[in-house]
Design an enzyme around this catalytic site. Structure first.
Site, mmCIF file in Angstrom:
data_model
loop_
_atom_site.group_PDB
_atom_site.id
_atom_site.type_symbol
_atom_site.label_atom_id
_atom_site.label_comp_id
_atom_site.label_asym_id
_atom_site.label_seq_id
_atom_site.Cartn_x
_atom_site.Cartn_y
_atom_site.Cartn_z
ATOM 1 N N ASP A 10 0.857 -1.188 0.000
ATOM 2 C CA ASP A 10 0.000 0.000 0.000
ATOM 3 C C ASP A 10 0.892 1.236 0.000
ATOM 4 O OD1 ASP A 10 -2.458 -1.377 0.095
ATOM 5 O OD2 ASP A 10 -2.309 -1.602 2.265
ATOM 6 N N ASP A 16 -6.928 -1.374 -4.739
ATOM 7 C CA ASP A 16 -8.012 -1.074 -3.800
ATOM 8 C C ASP A 16 -8.937 0.002 -4.362
ATOM 9 O OD1 ASP A 16 -6.766 -2.833 -2.005
ATOM 10 O OD2 ASP A 16 -5.686 -1.214 -1.006
#
Length: 167
Positions: free
Chosen positions: A122, A141
């Protein structure tokens, strides 16, 4: 081609999401140290590097490792369902196809991370000053979220069988 293969032609969008996701993860993983922050918009938006061994919002991240394979299996099953769903779509179901393709590309991007590295990379951090932080996320995401919103919107706009005024 559309009648035999439904909206499978939208898989190009899934592939694009997958490639952009993997390239950006590779860049951030190789250019930032863990939790290093680069302020893009002070007090609101930063680049960072974080690993997530769990699912959304680090769900089950503290488990002993079995979650890696559970989430990988879920991603594989969901991806297969999405491909079949795309194949069965009708010519006029474009927004649904876009939503499914975005979710598919995102699911595959995070699947590769999970299987190859044991965690999802991330790097996008949305925050408000130093008081509130949304969990770090990535392109995959984002694609999953936008795709899910499109799927939800499609449910609301879909005509029900037997509705008056069906065109």
């Amino acid at each position: 081609m559309t009648s035999r293969f439904g909206k499978l032609s939208w898989v190009w969008l899934s592939a694009l999401v997958f490639v952009i996701d993997q390239v950006t993860k590779f860049w951030f993983d190789n250019n930032l140290s863990m939790y290093e922050r680069i302020e893009v918009i002070p007090d609101y938006f930063s680049w960072t590097l974080a690993y997530n061994t769990g699912a959304a919002f680090s769900f089950l991240a503290g488990a002993s490792g079995w979650q890696r394979w559970l989430f990988a299996l879920i991603a594989i099953v969901v991806s297969a369902v999405l491909v079949v769903w795309l194949k069965r779509l009708k010519a006029d179901e474009t927004w649904l196809a876009v939503g499914l393709a975005l979710v598919l590309g995102g699911a595959l991007g995070n699947l590769v991370d999970r299987v190859v590295f044991g965690h999802v990379v991330d790097f996008i951090l949305v925050h408000w000053q130093n008081r509130w932080y949304f969990p770090a996320f990535n392109i995959a995401d984002s694609a999953i979220t936008v795709g899910a919103v499109l799927l939800a919107l499609d449910m609301f706009k879909s005509k029900k069988p037997g509705d008056a005024g069906n065109d």
